[in-house]
Design an enzyme around this catalytic site. Structure first.
Site, PDB file in Angstrom:
ATOM      1  N   LYS A  82      11.846  24.220 -14.607  1.00  0.00           N
ATOM      2  CA  LYS A  82      10.436  24.293 -14.193  1.00  0.00           C
ATOM      3  C   LYS A  82      10.057  25.738 -13.893  1.00  0.00           C
ATOM      4  O   LYS A  82      10.840  26.472 -13.264  1.00  0.00           O
ATOM      5  CB  LYS A  82      10.238  23.404 -12.963  1.00  0.00           C
ATOM      6  CG  LYS A  82       8.793  23.270 -12.493  1.00  0.00           C
ATOM      7  CD  LYS A  82       8.715  22.322 -11.299  1.00  0.00           C
ATOM      8  CE  LYS A  82       7.293  22.128 -10.800  1.00  0.00           C
ATOM      9  NZ  LYS A  82       7.235  21.227  -9.627  1.00  0.00           N
ATOM     10  N   SER A 157       4.012  17.434 -10.104  1.00  0.00           N
ATOM     11  CA  SER A 157       3.747  18.666 -10.815  1.00  0.00           C
ATOM     12  C   SER A 157       4.816  19.050 -11.840  1.00  0.00           C
ATOM     13  O   SER A 157       4.562  19.901 -12.695  1.00  0.00           O
ATOM     14  CB  SER A 157       3.601  19.818  -9.816  1.00  0.00           C
ATOM     15  OG  SER A 157       4.806  20.020  -9.113  1.00  0.00           O
ATOM     16  N   SER A 181       6.806  15.525  -6.692  1.00  0.00           N
ATOM     17  CA  SER A 181       6.685  16.186  -7.994  1.00  0.00           C
ATOM     18  C   SER A 181       7.868  16.058  -8.942  1.00  0.00           C
ATOM     19  O   SER A 181       7.741  16.421 -10.104  1.00  0.00           O
ATOM     20  CB  SER A 181       6.393  17.667  -7.791  1.00  0.00           C
ATOM     21  OG  SER A 181       5.028  17.831  -7.540  1.00  0.00           O
TER      22      SER A 181
HETATM   23  N1  GLN Z   1       1.101  15.994  -5.731  1.00  0.00           N
HETATM   24  C1  GLN Z   1       1.493  16.541  -4.469  1.00  0.00           C
HETATM   25  C2  GLN Z   1       0.656  17.758  -4.185  1.00  0.00           C
HETATM   26  O1  GLN Z   1      -0.184  18.036  -4.977  1.00  0.00           O
HETATM   27  C3  GLN Z   1       2.960  16.879  -4.477  1.00  0.00           C
HETATM   28  C4  GLN Z   1       3.261  18.063  -5.300  1.00  0.00           C
HETATM   29  C5  GLN Z   1       4.712  18.437  -5.266  1.00  0.00           C
HETATM   30  O2  GLN Z   1       5.569  17.645  -4.917  1.00  0.00           O
HETATM   31  N2  GLN Z   1       4.978  19.701  -5.578  1.00  0.00           N
HETATM   32  O3  GLN Z   1       0.822  18.428  -3.221  1.00  0.00           O
END
Ligand code: GLN
Length: 504
Positions: A82, A157, A181
């Site tokens: 990532k 994400s 994410s």
């Molecule tokens: N969707 C959640 C957020 O937008 C979690 C994102 C993540 O785990 N990096 O904060």
């Protein structure tokens, strides 16, 4: 053997072929590069590809094997990382304009460990900007498409990592998980993803979003591969002051022990309103399957979890607003030219460099931390956090592991939630509590939803450092749902069939 099908294999299968000398690492890497060329125009899972680096790393592994060196089981098997994890000499953008040309001068600890083991780097995967989002649509560069249905999102994400694995572009990938994410995109793409216990995997070189919640974790096509990858990245790191000073346990030896006698609790609060019917049915079927396999499954109520999502959306933006203050155009990253003074330069750099969701988080977090509001918002959210951890602790006096859906719905359509931040935030309602508690959780495929035929992820949660048991339970689910794996679908970008099952 048919080299054209190497990209359909799981890492543990490739590991066997490599160890027996039936295939070289170069051939394995070439197979994935060919698959990337085929699938990437439609899936768009990567921000940066590193084919030359991957091939040179593969060549080194092949030479070491020829010399008879003792190699790690994952040596020679490529990985996708990532783009929020620093790679020495390879651009690391966080899918943000503000870091578009940032080339880190060092490796994250997890990347260093992968290099030492000899896993060639295929490239850096797409994500929501600074990991803020649940669909990968917040990338400043381009969205990523779900290989199951190109009109749908892969989740986020870590959507690029999940889509790359599902499309057979990479056998293994790293993601990061602050509120879901790793697990939510794993669920939406029909793969396995683990959010480790806070402190198990070093965060050194992970670009910070919310430092008290962020964890790096493994994503792959089967539980065995996730366990193998976790074995490489887990363990104490003196470069991360929040790293647990404990040796990482063996995640492989108990994997096949099954679930007989294991006590599971199905979280009542995540099986009702707001959960898609086909998702609920698939999770119920998984719970019944575990019971048939000899586990005890009961319903457990955790009423404080209702407050986890609002607490997260105070704590995570608060930490983000502080962490992102460093992008000021002074030392590295984007700088808006032509300003009269440094303050104007910083304002223009940040206005230009950050996308709308990142700006929203900075505003929310700055507000929550401001004088006069700090106690009402941030202080209160921290108390909810303690309550959530305490409620989990009490539940684990009765049961060993908890079960829930990973995501309330299957993969949604591109654009469907991008104008509605609250609808997007709700995608993580089931995953956020374990980040608040610092506890581990895995998402493992448990069939397809009846109404749309898309993959459903079962979330298995446990107390801190229970990864061996969580993975063992996930491994049992794989045996119960052989039908969850898509049939071989030929060329194009359809998901690769997931095999897996036997031990390494
Ligand atoms: N969707 C959640 C957020 O937008 C979690 C994102 C993540 O785990 N990096 O904060």
């Amino acid at each position: 053997m048919n080299r054209g099908s190497l990209h359909r294999m799981r890492a543990w299968e490739l590991s066997r072929l490599l160890a027996r000398g039936e295939v070289s690492s170069r051939e394995v890497v070439e197979a994935f590069l060919a698959r990337i060329e085929e699938a990437e125009p439609e899936v768009r899972a990567f921000i940066t590809l590193t084919p030359d680096l991957a091939l040179s790393q593969a060549a080194r592994v092949d030479e070491a094997r020829a010399r008879g060196e003792n190699l790690h089981p994952l040596a020679g098997i490529p990985v996708a990382v990532k783009d929020v994890i620093c790679t020495d000499g390879v651009r690391t953008t966080c899918a943000s304009r503000i870091l578009e040309n940032f080339v880190p001068p060092y490796d994250a600890t997890v990347v260093r460990r992968l290099r030492e083991v000899g896993t060639p780097l295929l490239g850096k995967t797409n994500m929501d900007e600074f990991a803020m989002g649940s669909s990968t649509e917040n990338s400043a560069f381009h969205p990523t498409m779900n290989p199951w249905d190109l009109e749908r999102v892969p989740g986020g994400s870590s959507g690029g990592s999940a889509a790359a694995v599902a499309a057979g572009e990479a056998p293994l990938a790293l993601g990061s998980d602050t509120g879901g994410s790793i697990r939510q995109p794993a669920a939406l793409c029909g793969i396995v993803g683990l959010k480790p216990t806070y402190g198990l995997v070093s965060r050194y070189g992970l670009v910070a979003f919310a430092s008290s919640l962020d964890q790096i974790g493994p994503m792959a096509g089967c539980v065995m591969d996730v366990a193998l990858l976790l074995s490489v990245i887990a363990g104490h790191d003196p470069m991360d002051s929040t790293s647990a000073p404990l040796p990482a346990p063996d995640y492989l030896s108990s994997l096949e022990e099954g679930v007989e006698g294991v006590r599971f609790g199905l979280v009542r609060e995540f099986m009702g309103e707001g959960i898609q019917r086909g998702v609920r049915r698939a999770v119920e079927a998984a719970a019944e399957g575990l019971a048939r396999a000899g586990a005890q499954v009961e319903e457990v109520s955790l009423p404080a979890l209702e407050y986890a999502l609002p607490a997260y959306y105070i704590i995570a933006p608060a930490e983000a607003s502080s962490n992102l203050a460093r992008y000021d155009g002074v030392r590295w990253g984007l700088r808006a030219e032509g300003s009269r003074d440094v303050v104007e330069m910083q304002m223009r750099t940040r206005a230009k460099g950050f996308g709308p969701e990142v700006k929203r988080r900075i505003l929310l977090g700055t507000f929550a931390l401001s004088a006069g509001y700090y106690e009402a918002w941030y202080g209160q959210a921290q108390r909810v956090r303690t309550l959530v951890a305490e409620e989990f602790r009490r539940a684990y006096e009765r049961v060993e592991l908890l079960l829930s859906p990973t995501s309330p719905t299957t993969a949604f359509r591109l654009g469907e939630r991008s104008e509605d931040p609250l609808a997007m935030y709700l995608s993580d309602v089931c995953t956020i509590p374990s980040n608040l508690a610092g506890a581990p959780a895995v998402s493992v495929p448990c069939g397809l939803a009846e109404e749309d035929g898309l993959p459903v992820g079962l979330q298995i949660l446990g107390p801190p450092f229970s990864e061996p048991l969580i993975l063992r339970a996930a491994r049992a689910i794989e045996d119960l749902f052989p039908g969850a794996r898509p049939a071989p679908l030929g060329g194009g970008v359809r998901p690769v069939p997931l095999s897996g099952g036997e031990g390494v």
